[in-house]
Every structure is written in C-alpha cells, then in structure tokens.
Motif scaffolding. Structure first.
Motif, mmCIF file in Angstrom:
data_model
loop_
_atom_site.group_PDB
_atom_site.id
_atom_site.type_symbol
_atom_site.label_atom_id
_atom_site.label_comp_id
_atom_site.label_asym_id
_atom_site.label_seq_id
_atom_site.Cartn_x
_atom_site.Cartn_y
_atom_site.Cartn_z
ATOM 1 N N ARG A 3 53.430 26.225 63.405
ATOM 2 C CA ARG A 3 53.236 26.825 64.723
ATOM 3 C C ARG A 3 54.385 26.427 65.662
ATOM 4 O O ARG A 3 54.907 27.248 66.415
ATOM 5 C CB ARG A 3 51.890 26.428 65.316
ATOM 6 N N HIS A 4 54.799 25.167 65.594
ATOM 7 C CA HIS A 4 55.920 24.686 66.405
ATOM 8 C C HIS A 4 57.194 25.479 66.082
ATOM 9 O O HIS A 4 57.934 25.884 66.977
ATOM 10 C CB HIS A 4 56.133 23.186 66.148
ATOM 11 N N HIS A 5 57.445 25.712 64.798
ATOM 12 C CA HIS A 5 58.647 26.450 64.398
ATOM 13 C C HIS A 5 58.563 27.925 64.799
ATOM 14 O O HIS A 5 59.586 28.524 65.169
ATOM 15 C CB HIS A 5 58.882 26.320 62.897
ATOM 16 N N ILE A 6 57.389 28.502 64.735
ATOM 17 C CA ILE A 6 57.232 29.902 65.160
ATOM 18 C C ILE A 6 57.464 30.034 66.660
ATOM 19 O O ILE A 6 58.092 30.993 67.122
ATOM 20 C CB ILE A 6 55.857 30.458 64.733
ATOM 21 N N VAL A 7 57.012 29.058 67.428
ATOM 22 C CA VAL A 7 57.284 29.062 68.868
ATOM 23 C C VAL A 7 58.798 29.005 69.095
ATOM 24 O O VAL A 7 59.337 29.709 69.959
ATOM 25 C CB VAL A 7 56.558 27.885 69.571
ATOM 26 N N GLY A 8 59.489 28.197 68.308
ATOM 27 C CA GLY A 8 60.944 28.122 68.411
ATOM 28 C C GLY A 8 61.608 29.449 68.062
ATOM 29 O O GLY A 8 62.559 29.878 68.725
ATOM 30 N N LEU A 9 61.121 30.111 67.020
ATOM 31 C CA LEU A 9 61.653 31.424 66.655
ATOM 32 C C LEU A 9 61.427 32.440 67.764
ATOM 33 O O LEU A 9 62.312 33.242 68.086
ATOM 34 C CB LEU A 9 61.012 31.926 65.353
ATOM 35 N N ARG A 10 60.236 32.395 68.342
ATOM 36 C CA ARG A 10 59.916 33.330 69.428
ATOM 37 C C ARG A 10 60.843 33.091 70.625
ATOM 38 O O ARG A 10 61.301 34.041 71.269
ATOM 39 C CB ARG A 10 58.454 33.191 69.838
ATOM 40 N N ALA A 11 61.129 31.816 70.903
ATOM 41 C CA ALA A 11 62.019 31.501 72.024
ATOM 42 C C ALA A 11 63.450 31.966 71.744
ATOM 43 O O ALA A 11 64.157 32.387 72.655
ATOM 44 C CB ALA A 11 62.004 29.993 72.293
ATOM 45 N N HIS A 12 63.847 31.916 70.488
ATOM 46 C CA HIS A 12 65.222 32.272 70.133
ATOM 47 C C HIS A 12 65.403 33.776 69.911
ATOM 48 O O HIS A 12 66.417 34.348 70.309
ATOM 49 C CB HIS A 12 65.633 31.505 68.877
ATOM 50 N N TYR A 13 64.413 34.437 69.267
ATOM 51 C CA TYR A 13 64.559 35.849 68.907
ATOM 52 C C TYR A 13 63.670 36.790 69.713
ATOM 53 O O TYR A 13 63.753 38.006 69.559
ATOM 54 C CB TYR A 13 64.250 36.047 67.414
ATOM 55 N N GLY A 14 62.797 36.243 70.523
ATOM 56 C CA GLY A 14 61.884 37.081 71.292
ATOM 57 C C GLY A 14 60.639 37.412 70.485
ATOM 58 O O GLY A 14 60.426 36.926 69.379
#
Length: 96
Positions: free
Chosen positions: A17-28
C-alpha cells in the motif's frame, strides 16, 4: 486464529500500500495504479475473510517411500521371451 503467515501477509499488504501511494504520487491516478490499488484492496478483504472463516486444514500425507533403482545393468535373462509391444517391432525372441 492469526498465524505468523497471516501477520506477514498484513505486513506485506501495508508495504505494498505504501508503494502504491508512492506510485500514485509519481504517476497520478492512472488506470494501472487504480487497478493495483483495487487488487490490493481485494487481497486485504480476502485475508480478512480467511482469518474470520478459515477453511479446514488439509491432512498432510505421510512421506511416500522412495524406491531405490540401481544404475547397474539388470539381468537380461529376465527379459528373454518378452514381447516388444509398442516398440515398433514384431514378436521375436530376445537375444543377448
């Protein structure tokens, strides 16, 4: 009953979940990120259901006995007169 495997799954879900939040922050909020988040939500729901209504454990069978087959040449006399069915030749007497 929560086992060590289930606790590890909870930790893994938290990490993912932490990594998906990071992906969302980076790629939208792209389709791929939403699908991964949805898959993770589904995994969390399934784990919750599993914890509250676990299936019956399977019975572990006793270890099967291993039969040792030596690499040495077998006694060819045991095969004299045997049929070669399925090997592509007609019935014939075996020779040494």
């Amino acid at each position: 009953m929560i086992t060590a495997e289930m606790r590890e799954l909870h930790r893994s879900i938290t990490t993912l979940r932490h990594h998906i939040v990071g992906l969302r922050a980076h790629y939208g909020d792209t389709d791929a990120v939403r699908r991964m988040a949805n898959d993770l939500d589904r995994l969390e729901i399934d784990l919750h259901d599993f914890e509250h209504s676990p299936p019956k454990p399977i019975k572990v069978k006793a270890k099967e006995q291993v039969v040792y087959v030596p690499d040495s040449k077998s006694d060819e006399a045991a095969w004299l007169g045997a049929q070669d069915e399925g090997l592509g030749f007609h019935s014939r007497e075996r020779t040494k």
